[in-house]
Design a protein around this motif. Structure first.
Motif, PDB file in Angstrom:
ATOM      1  N   ALA A 127       0.834  -1.205   0.000  1.00  0.00           N
ATOM      2  CA  ALA A 127       0.000   0.000   0.000  1.00  0.00           C
ATOM      3  C   ALA A 127       0.869   1.255   0.000  1.00  0.00           C
ATOM      4  CB  ALA A 127      -0.942  -0.012   1.203  1.00  0.00           C
ATOM      5  N   ASP A 128       1.975   1.214   0.713  1.00  0.00           N
ATOM      6  CA  ASP A 128       2.895   2.350   0.732  1.00  0.00           C
ATOM      7  C   ASP A 128       3.538   2.533  -0.645  1.00  0.00           C
ATOM      8  OD1 ASP A 128       4.506   4.442   1.930  1.00  0.00           O
ATOM      9  OD2 ASP A 128       6.158   3.018   2.009  1.00  0.00           O
ATOM     10  N   MET A 129       3.887   1.449  -1.282  1.00  0.00           N
ATOM     11  CA  MET A 129       4.594   1.524  -2.559  1.00  0.00           C
ATOM     12  C   MET A 129       3.674   1.862  -3.733  1.00  0.00           C
ATOM     13  SD  MET A 129       7.551  -0.990  -3.795  1.00  0.00           S
ATOM     14  CE  MET A 129       8.507  -0.640  -5.251  1.00  0.00           C
ATOM     15  N   THR A 130       2.381   1.572  -3.602  1.00  0.00           N
ATOM     16  CA  THR A 130       1.475   1.755  -4.742  1.00  0.00           C
ATOM     17  C   THR A 130       0.318   2.710  -4.434  1.00  0.00           C
ATOM     18  OG1 THR A 130       0.121  -0.175  -4.155  1.00  0.00           O
ATOM     19  CG2 THR A 130       2.005  -0.564  -5.634  1.00  0.00           C
ATOM     20  N   GLY A 138       5.837   1.219 -13.941  1.00  0.00           N
ATOM     21  CA  GLY A 138       5.504  -0.076 -13.365  1.00  0.00           C
ATOM     22  C   GLY A 138       4.496  -0.044 -12.232  1.00  0.00           C
ATOM     23  N   VAL A 139       4.152   1.142 -11.737  1.00  0.00           N
ATOM     24  CA  VAL A 139       3.246   1.193 -10.581  1.00  0.00           C
ATOM     25  C   VAL A 139       1.851   0.676 -10.932  1.00  0.00           C
ATOM     26  CG1 VAL A 139       2.443   3.606 -10.803  1.00  0.00           C
ATOM     27  CG2 VAL A 139       2.564   2.532  -8.536  1.00  0.00           C
ATOM     28  N   ALA A 144      -2.387  -3.560 -10.147  1.00  0.00           N
ATOM     29  CA  ALA A 144      -3.255  -4.642 -10.629  1.00  0.00           C
ATOM     30  C   ALA A 144      -2.848  -5.975 -10.002  1.00  0.00           C
ATOM     31  CB  ALA A 144      -3.189  -4.714 -12.152  1.00  0.00           C
ATOM     32  N   GLU A 145      -1.540  -6.222  -9.970  1.00  0.00           N
ATOM     33  CA  GLU A 145      -1.034  -7.504  -9.486  1.00  0.00           C
ATOM     34  C   GLU A 145      -1.315  -7.725  -8.002  1.00  0.00           C
ATOM     35  OE1 GLU A 145       2.817  -9.988 -10.743  1.00  0.00           O
ATOM     36  OE2 GLU A 145       3.298  -8.134  -9.678  1.00  0.00           O
ATOM     37  N   GLU A 146      -1.228  -6.648  -7.190  1.00  0.00           N
ATOM     38  CA  GLU A 146      -1.411  -6.817  -5.746  1.00  0.00           C
ATOM     39  C   GLU A 146      -2.838  -7.247  -5.389  1.00  0.00           C
ATOM     40  OE1 GLU A 146      -0.181  -3.001  -4.303  1.00  0.00           O
ATOM     41  OE2 GLU A 146      -2.098  -2.050  -4.754  1.00  0.00           O
ATOM     42  N   GLU A 159      11.928  -6.324  -5.903  1.00  0.00           N
ATOM     43  CA  GLU A 159      12.911  -6.242  -6.993  1.00  0.00           C
ATOM     44  C   GLU A 159      13.026  -4.808  -7.502  1.00  0.00           C
ATOM     45  OE1 GLU A 159      12.323 -10.763  -8.816  1.00  0.00           O
ATOM     46  OE2 GLU A 159      11.221  -9.087  -9.716  1.00  0.00           O
ATOM     47  N   SER A 160      11.890  -4.160  -7.673  1.00  0.00           N
ATOM     48  CA  SER A 160      11.860  -2.776  -8.148  1.00  0.00           C
ATOM     49  C   SER A 160      12.550  -1.839  -7.153  1.00  0.00           C
ATOM     50  CB  SER A 160      10.403  -2.352  -8.364  1.00  0.00           C
ATOM     51  OG  SER A 160      10.322  -1.009  -8.702  1.00  0.00           O
ATOM     52  N   SER A 161      12.294  -2.045  -5.893  1.00  0.00           N
ATOM     53  CA  SER A 161      12.891  -1.216  -4.842  1.00  0.00           C
ATOM     54  C   SER A 161      14.413  -1.375  -4.820  1.00  0.00           C
ATOM     55  CB  SER A 161      12.295  -1.602  -3.491  1.00  0.00           C
ATOM     56  OG  SER A 161      12.858  -0.838  -2.463  1.00  0.00           O
ATOM     57  N   ILE A 162      14.877  -2.610  -4.922  1.00  0.00           N
ATOM     58  CA  ILE A 162      16.323  -2.871  -4.929  1.00  0.00           C
ATOM     59  C   ILE A 162      16.979  -2.218  -6.146  1.00  0.00           C
ATOM     60  CG2 ILE A 162      18.057  -4.708  -5.220  1.00  0.00           C
ATOM     61  CD1 ILE A 162      16.201  -6.448  -3.382  1.00  0.00           C
TER      62      ILE A 162
END
Length: 191
Positions: A127-130, A138-139, A144-146, A159-162
């Protein structure tokens, strides 16, 4: 602490932009909790408090760690961008009467993830990331995926965060790498 009390607390502590982000995270965390069978009240409270220490000065964060060394563990040795989650969890526990370990865990790991993440940990991280104001390549796919496969979305988000931290030349928190390894194993087991 009630969600009303938490909302008033963070409204007084955060800039308008950060407060708006917090409300967006709350809205999405509750939606995801309802989708995935987590407690919406816990999701709302964790979301409201997740960035409660985000705008504190570095010295104040370090003082929170020093004053609560047993709880803080090695927090000061971790990259500074992750300090606010750890400090927020400490403030929740020591000053604001939040003693639910599930909520405290979600707040503490909302920027890093961790191995063995609970459902609430995953929901708050995502929720914080999206949240609604987020706008990065990619957001939309993650949003959609979550709602379709939370573990797979978490894997992609980590992976995106790293990648983001590496591209910026920042210090990667080892907890994030460990979280990614763990969730990859979960996804592989799920098939």
């Amino acid at each position: 602490m009630t969600t009303g009390e938490a909302q008033a607390l963070v409204k007084a502590r955060l800039s308008e932009k950060r407060y708006k982000h917090t409300l967006n995270v709350k809205k999405l965390a509750v939606k995801m909790a309802e989708r995935w069978g987590a407690d919406p009240e816990k999701a709302a409270l964790a979301a409201l408090l997740h960035d409660s220490a985000k705008e504190l000065p570095r010295e104040e964060l370090l003082q929170i760690f020093a004053d609560n060394a047993i709880i803080a563990k090695n927090a000061a040795e971790r990259p500074a961008p992750v300090w606010h989650g750890i400090a927020a969890a400490i403030l929740c526990r020591t000053q604001w009467g939040v003693d639910d370990p599930e909520i405290l865990s979600a707040i503490e790991c909302h920027t890093t993830g961790k191995p063995g993440m609970s459902l609430l940990d995953k929901i708050l991280y995502m929720a914080d990331m999206t949240s609604a104001e987020r706008d990065y390549p990619g957001v939309e796919a993650l949003r959609a995926e979550e709602m379709e496969n939370l573990d797979l979305a978490l894997c992609h988000a980590l992976e995106s965060s790293i990648l983001f931290v590496r591209e910026k030349g920042g210090s990667l928190d080892p907890m994030t790498t460990a979280a990614l390894e763990d969730i990859r194993a979960v996804c592989a087991a799920e098939g």
